[in-house]
Design a protein around this motif. Structure first.
Motif, PDB file in Angstrom:
ATOM      1  N   ILE A 143       0.815  -1.221   0.000  1.00 53.92           N
ATOM      2  CA  ILE A 143       0.000   0.000   0.000  1.00 53.92           C
ATOM      3  C   ILE A 143       0.842   1.261   0.000  1.00 53.92           C
ATOM      4  CG2 ILE A 143      -1.997  -1.069   1.090  1.00 53.92           C
ATOM      5  CD1 ILE A 143      -1.089   0.129   3.695  1.00 53.92           C
ATOM      6  N   THR A 144       2.170   1.132   0.043  1.00 53.91           N
ATOM      7  CA  THR A 144       2.972   2.358   0.026  1.00 53.91           C
ATOM      8  C   THR A 144       3.125   2.910  -1.370  1.00 53.91           C
ATOM      9  OG1 THR A 144       4.971   1.063  -0.177  1.00 53.91           O
ATOM     10  CG2 THR A 144       4.298   1.669   2.034  1.00 53.91           C
ATOM     11  N   ILE A 182       9.505   2.898   3.269  1.00 54.65           N
ATOM     12  CA  ILE A 182       8.797   3.414   4.439  1.00 54.65           C
ATOM     13  C   ILE A 182       8.374   2.271   5.342  1.00 54.65           C
ATOM     14  CG2 ILE A 182       6.681   4.557   5.188  1.00 54.65           C
ATOM     15  CD1 ILE A 182       6.796   6.266   2.777  1.00 54.65           C
ATOM     16  N   VAL A 183       7.966   1.175   4.729  1.00 55.24           N
ATOM     17  CA  VAL A 183       7.560   0.011   5.519  1.00 55.24           C
ATOM     18  C   VAL A 183       8.721  -0.948   5.706  1.00 55.24           C
ATOM     19  CG1 VAL A 183       6.111  -2.023   5.548  1.00 55.24           C
ATOM     20  CG2 VAL A 183       5.146   0.164   4.885  1.00 55.24           C
ATOM     21  N   ALA A 184       9.434  -1.206   4.603  1.00 62.67           N
ATOM     22  CA  ALA A 184      10.437  -2.272   4.639  1.00 62.67           C
ATOM     23  C   ALA A 184      11.543  -1.958   5.639  1.00 62.67           C
ATOM     24  CB  ALA A 184      11.021  -2.478   3.252  1.00 62.67           C
ATOM     25  N   ALA A 185      11.997  -0.694   5.686  1.00 64.21           N
ATOM     26  CA  ALA A 185      13.121  -0.378   6.569  1.00 64.21           C
ATOM     27  C   ALA A 185      12.754  -0.557   8.046  1.00 64.21           C
ATOM     28  CB  ALA A 185      13.626   1.035   6.288  1.00 64.21           C
ATOM     29  N   ALA A 191      13.064  -3.787  12.909  1.00 64.99           N
ATOM     30  CA  ALA A 191      12.437  -4.484  14.031  1.00 64.99           C
ATOM     31  C   ALA A 191      12.802  -5.958  14.003  1.00 64.99           C
ATOM     32  CB  ALA A 191      10.922  -4.325  13.960  1.00 64.99           C
ATOM     33  N   SER A 192      12.796  -6.523  12.796  1.00 69.80           N
ATOM     34  CA  SER A 192      13.105  -7.940  12.675  1.00 69.80           C
ATOM     35  C   SER A 192      14.547  -8.216  13.091  1.00 69.80           C
ATOM     36  CB  SER A 192      12.858  -8.381  11.231  1.00 69.80           C
ATOM     37  OG  SER A 192      13.118  -9.732  11.085  1.00 69.80           O
ATOM     38  N   VAL A 193      15.458  -7.336  12.664  1.00 69.34           N
ATOM     39  CA  VAL A 193      16.867  -7.522  13.048  1.00 69.34           C
ATOM     40  C   VAL A 193      17.008  -7.416  14.563  1.00 69.34           C
ATOM     41  CG1 VAL A 193      19.159  -6.499  12.931  1.00 69.34           C
ATOM     42  CG2 VAL A 193      17.816  -6.762  10.859  1.00 69.34           C
ATOM     43  N   ALA A 194      16.341  -6.416  15.140  1.00 71.32           N
ATOM     44  CA  ALA A 194      16.427  -6.253  16.598  1.00 71.32           C
ATOM     45  C   ALA A 194      15.901  -7.491  17.310  1.00 71.32           C
ATOM     46  CB  ALA A 194      15.634  -5.015  17.026  1.00 71.32           C
ATOM     47  N   GLY A 195      14.751  -7.973  16.828  1.00 69.96           N
ATOM     48  CA  GLY A 195      14.198  -9.183  17.419  1.00 69.96           C
ATOM     49  C   GLY A 195      15.147 -10.351  17.266  1.00 69.96           C
ATOM     50  N   GLY A 196      15.767 -10.436  16.098  1.00 68.39           N
ATOM     51  CA  GLY A 196      16.699 -11.528  15.863  1.00 68.39           C
ATOM     52  C   GLY A 196      17.887 -11.471  16.798  1.00 68.39           C
ATOM     53  N   PRO A 225      14.563  -5.155   3.072  1.00 68.58           N
ATOM     54  CA  PRO A 225      14.989  -3.830   2.621  1.00 68.58           C
ATOM     55  C   PRO A 225      15.989  -3.903   1.476  1.00 68.58           C
ATOM     56  CG  PRO A 225      15.042  -3.958   4.998  1.00 68.58           C
ATOM     57  CD  PRO A 225      14.789  -5.336   4.506  1.00 68.58           C
ATOM     58  N   ALA A 226      16.831  -4.954   1.486  1.00 70.88           N
ATOM     59  CA  ALA A 226      17.781  -5.096   0.384  1.00 70.88           C
ATOM     60  C   ALA A 226      17.053  -5.323  -0.930  1.00 70.88           C
ATOM     61  CB  ALA A 226      18.736  -6.261   0.667  1.00 70.88           C
ATOM     62  N   ALA A 227      16.001  -6.156  -0.874  1.00 72.61           N
ATOM     63  CA  ALA A 227      15.220  -6.409  -2.088  1.00 72.61           C
ATOM     64  C   ALA A 227      14.557  -5.128  -2.562  1.00 72.61           C
ATOM     65  CB  ALA A 227      14.177  -7.482  -1.820  1.00 72.61           C
ATOM     66  N   VAL A 228      14.053  -4.356  -1.624  1.00 67.48           N
ATOM     67  CA  VAL A 228      13.430  -3.084  -2.004  1.00 67.48           C
ATOM     68  C   VAL A 228      14.457  -2.163  -2.641  1.00 67.48           C
ATOM     69  CG1 VAL A 228      12.301  -1.036  -1.113  1.00 67.48           C
ATOM     70  CG2 VAL A 228      11.658  -3.265  -0.247  1.00 67.48           C
ATOM     71  N   PHE A 229      15.656  -2.185  -2.074  1.00 64.73           N
ATOM     72  CA  PHE A 229      16.720  -1.323  -2.600  1.00 64.73           C
ATOM     73  C   PHE A 229      17.127  -1.782  -3.997  1.00 64.73           C
ATOM     74  CE2 PHE A 229      21.201  -0.083  -2.946  1.00 64.73           C
ATOM     75  CZ  PHE A 229      21.050   1.279  -2.754  1.00 64.73           C
ATOM     76  N   ALA A 230      17.156  -3.106  -4.190  1.00 60.79           N
ATOM     77  CA  ALA A 230      17.623  -3.642  -5.465  1.00 60.79           C
ATOM     78  C   ALA A 230      16.600  -3.438  -6.572  1.00 60.79           C
ATOM     79  CB  ALA A 230      17.945  -5.128  -5.314  1.00 60.79           C
ATOM     80  N   PHE A 231      15.324  -3.498  -6.217  1.00 63.65           N
ATOM     81  CA  PHE A 231      14.291  -3.351  -7.249  1.00 63.65           C
ATOM     82  C   PHE A 231      13.387  -2.181  -6.898  1.00 63.65           C
ATOM     83  CE2 PHE A 231      14.970  -7.911  -6.388  1.00 63.65           C
ATOM     84  CZ  PHE A 231      15.735  -8.208  -7.500  1.00 63.65           C
ATOM     85  N   PRO A 232      13.892  -0.978  -7.072  1.00 67.30           N
ATOM     86  CA  PRO A 232      13.068   0.169  -6.691  1.00 67.30           C
ATOM     87  C   PRO A 232      11.819   0.270  -7.560  1.00 67.30           C
ATOM     88  CG  PRO A 232      15.026   0.859  -7.876  1.00 67.30           C
ATOM     89  CD  PRO A 232      15.163  -0.601  -7.648  1.00 67.30           C
TER      90      PRO A 232
END
Lengths: 552, 278
Positions: free
Chosen positions: A40-41, A47-50, A55-60, A83-90
């Motif tokens: 929906i972004t 905005i969402v992925a980062a 949060a996921s990294v912190a939880g991990g 986030p890497a995937a988002v960065f790779a395929f803007p």
């Protein structure tokens, strides 16, 4: 229930959740929710992925410091990966979603392996058997069925995502909801495979069924897809109602929804037998709809034909695995007391299913419809393992479903390649001469069909062999003979098709397969698995053998 | 609760339970039969309300007051409003909603009769004997009988209620349900949350009237000869939707530049051989 008994009404109860017992499902669940938010972004996925990744990294990291290293690592990897995937395929949301879903499924597979190593007690006597466990107050059983079905379902979904990406793209039905729905239906399937009471079974069934109803109707402008969705929904709703009625009767008869307690109660003379039998019959009808045994198969051809092909592939492979997981657990754990009734009943259903499915597959002219009937036939073969009522039969069914899944994924993958350039389905006659024009696809399709027919050296052969062996050991010779007959009929047909592809000249206007990286990768992986499981079945067979212990 | 508590003494002998049960059971069954036999679909829906209320009454006799209230609120209230809403939306005088072919009807009647007979047979023995009624006078359950379904009260020698359904800590309603839901049934409860998520996504997909990008298509020519499939399943979709002037009202939502769904319908009905719209 012990918690319940001690409960003081003034104290807030915090349920003691054994997260590790359903850790593999958490990855796809959370990924599905994040991907929905990403969708929906509209182009600003970070905005969402980062934050989600953070949060996921912190939880991990927290998990790693607490002890469970592998789940922590998976969480960190997913948190970095998205986030890497988002960065790779803007600005290419659907690609990001496909990658995200794929990563979540890989994570789920890793967690399944981790669960096998740490959570499930592998017995120390060298047999490698999984010692079954209950978790979450008996709502969930972590036994061999759960473990093996997890592998089958996650693997299937993992292969389907690259297979279908280009197809959805071409038809412009790559909606933002596809991957989340796919992931959620995967979660539902695994949940039903781990469910240990009637309520969980029913809710999980609805989770994956609802997701599949919607996925079948993805192509809103395609009448067949709409018809498929509606038909599946109406039939599925009726089946669910019948199943629920049966479950209610079982509860009335036994006073419990937990499968183990039902199993105990059904052996008592004080249990009203007729109510229990009615419950059993209605449950069989309801589940029979889902796994498409013959009198209840009517929805299958239309739904399989109309649904987007990648969804059909997923349904054919994964739904069957989940459905049979619940069949195995229900009948072997809850219904041993009524064995004299359901074994003949299911055996007859299996026989009808094998013969009728093979016969109708013969007369089809459409490739998807033919595979739909083939999938019905395969439900019959898998049922042989169930009615064997033995350890061998149980592991044979689980193993058979895996071999069937890889074969059917390969076949549908090739159909996907053929359908890319056209709007409609691919008729069987149009395959004539495909081996001349595109030998690679024709070869893969032949290989998959041979596996479905059960010829060596493919996975299908290894699968059928084990199932038939289990049937023979259980004294079901007549059923095995019918199974062999039906496979011979199917083999004749598949071989004729393969011959058509390679020996005849192509027609004008024959479909030209279009390939893309994802599609090729998906087909290649399933074809490799077809060969690998056929030539080297030991690894997975051993896993299936170790899966025979059930939660009592 | 208070009404039932007042009736506690009658309960001890089991009579009020029996009376209440029969009243609600006959009401529920009668209303259920009326639902499927009423020619007017709105009347059928209203009969469904009666059925829901009767079932709420049955829950009450089973001493599940919370469930009973929820039944009234959710089913008789919310769900029925939704039903009626849909019925009104589809048009009340649409008689073909009730149409069914004779063969199907015979099969349905046979199947229904079979199930009803089997259920009657199954329940008449074990669940209607004197043992199935709670109370001090009830005899112990014999072979194949079930003892004490419903308003159970554990009574000590002096006739004081000390347990069973009247035990306030137990089984009376929301506290019990809540505890069960968040301890024993946490997992299915959470799964139900996923179910609602899936249903919401599905509803959004189905409700979106126009697609983001219509896949129908710039290249209608390619559709060409794909009629190789068997024709038995298609057509109905187009045929079942009559082309009424009202249908084209949809066109107002999709003006001009792209083919609207209504256009597609007209196309297909005009050329029944064409499998796809567009």
């Amino acid at each position: 229930m012990t918690v319940l008994a001690q409960a003081d009404p003034n104290v807030v109860l915090i349920p003691d959740v054994a997260w590790s017992s359903f850790a593999p499902e958490l990855a796809p669940t959370f990924m599905a929710l994040v991907l929905l938010l990403v969708a929906i972004t509209r182009g600003r996925e970070q905005i969402v992925a980062a934050p989600a990744g953070l949060a996921s990294v912190a939880g991990g990291v927290w998990l790693v410091t607490q002890g469970p290293v592998v789940p922590g690592a998976v969480a960190i990897a997913l948190g970095v990966g998205l986030p890497a995937a988002v960065f790779a395929f803007p600005r290419r949301t659907s690609l990001v979603q496909a990658w995200g879903a794929g990563m979540a499924l890989v994570g789920a597979l890793v967690l399944t392996g981790w669960q096998y190593v740490t959570v499930l007690d592998v017995a120390g006597d060298g047999s490698g058997r999984i010692v079954p466990q209950e978790a979450l107050a008996g709502a969930l059983a972590n036994d061999g069925i759960a473990f093996f079905t997890r592998i089958t379902v996650y693997l299937t979904a993992l292969i389907v995502i690259p297979l279908g990406y280009g197809y959805l793209q071409d038809r412009r039905i790559n909606r933002a909801e596809v991957e989340p729905l796919l992931l959620l239906s995967v979660v539902g399937m695994v949940a039903i495979a781990t469910a240990n009471d009637l309520i969980t079974i029913f809710v999980a069934l609805e989770v994956f069924s609802l997701a599949l109803y919607v996925l079948c109707g993805l192509a809103r402008r395609d009448r067949r897809s709409q018809e498929s969705s509606l038909k599946y929904f109406v039939m599925g709703a009726v089946a669910s109602a019948i199943l629920l009625y049966g479950m209610a009767l079982l509860y009335v008869a036994t006073g419990s929804v937990a499968l183990g307690d039902i199993g105990t109660a059904l052996t008592l003379v004080s249990t009203p037998r007729i109510v229990a039998v009615l419950g059993l019959v209605l449950v069989t009808v309801g589940i029979g709809f889902k796994i498409a045994l013959v009198p209840f198969h009517l929805w299958t051809p239309d739904v399989y034909q109309g649904a987007p092909t990648n969804i059909t592939a997923f349904m054919a492979a994964a739904t069957k695995a989940a459905g049979f997981a619940v069949v195995l657990r229900l009948y072997l754990v809850a219904f041993p007391g009524l064995q004299s009734l359901w074994v003949p009943m299911l055996a007859v259903l299996a026989a009808i299913t094998m013969l009728y499915g093979a016969y109708l597959a013969l007369v089809q002219r459409d490739l998807k419809r033919m595979l739909a009937y083939s999938s019905i036939t395969h439900a019959g073969y898998a049922t042989i393992g169930v009615v064997s009522v033995s350890d061998a039969g149980l592991s044979a069914t689980l193993w058979y479903l895996l071999t069937y899944a890889v074969g059917t994924l390969g076949a549908f993958g090739c159909i996907l390649a053929l359908e890319r350039t056209r709007k409609g389905e691919v008729g069987l006659l149009e395959l004539r001469g495909l081996g001349r024009t595109s030998p690679a696809i024709a070869g893969m399709l032949s290989l998959s069909l041979l596996s479905l027919a059960g010829l060596p050296p493919t996975a299908g052969f290894a699968g059928k062999l084990v199932v038939f062996q289990a049937g023979l050991e259980a004294g079901l010779t007549w059923l095995v003979v019918i199974g062999v007959l039906s496979s011979v009929v199917a083999a004749f047909f598949y071989l004729r098709l393969a011959g058509q592809m390679f020996l005849e000249e192509p027609d004008e206007g024959a479909p030209v397969p279009v390939q893309s990286t994802g599609l090729s990768a998906g087909i290649a992986v399933s074809a490799t698995l077809v060969i690998f499981l056929g030539v080297q079945p030991q690894l997975f067979l051993q896993l299936a053998d170790s899966a025979v212990a059930l939660v009592p | 609760m208070t009404v039932l508590a007042l009736a506690a003494e009658a309960v001890a002998s089991g009579t009020s339970e029996v009376v209440l049960f029969w009243v609600f059971a006959v009401l529920a069954l009668g209303a259920a039969i009326a639902v499927i036999t009423m020619r007017n679909i709105v009347h059928g829906a209203l009969m469904l309300v009666v059925n829901f209320l009767a079932i709420a009454g049955l829950y009450l006799t089973l001493e599940s007051s919370f469930l009973s209230i929820i039944q009234v609120l959710v089913y008789a209230g919310a769900i029925m409003v939704l039903f009626l809403f849909v019925i009104m939306l589809l048009g009340v005088d649409n008689d073909d909603l009730l149409a069914a072919d004779v063969r199907g009807r015979v099969g349905a009647v046979l199947g229904g009769a079979l199930l009803a007979g089997a259920l009657t047979f199954a329940f008449l023995g074990p669940y209607t004997g004197p043992a199935s009624v709670c109370g001090p006078d009830a005899p112990a359950a014999g072979f194949g009988e079930v003892d004490c379904v419903g308003l159970g009260a554990v009574v000590d020698e002096d006739g004081e209620v000390i347990g069973g359904a009247y035990d306030e800590d137990d089984a009376s309603g929301v506290a019990f349900l809540g505890r069960a839901m968040f301890t024993r049934y946490t997992y299915p409860f959470e799964l139900a949350a996923l179910l609602l998520t899936v249903a919401t996504i599905g509803a959004v997909i189905l409700a979106r009237r126009r697609d983001l990008a219509p896949e129908d298509l710039d290249d209608a020519d390619e559709l060409g000869p794909d009629a190789d499939g068997d024709g038995e399943t298609r057509a109905e979709v187009g045929a079942a939707r009559p082309v009424e002037p009202g249908m084209t009202g949809e066109a107002g939502d999709a003006p001009g530049d792209e083919p609207s769904e209504a256009d597609g319908v007209v196309d297909v009905v005009a050329e029944p051989d064409d499998e796809r719209e567009g």
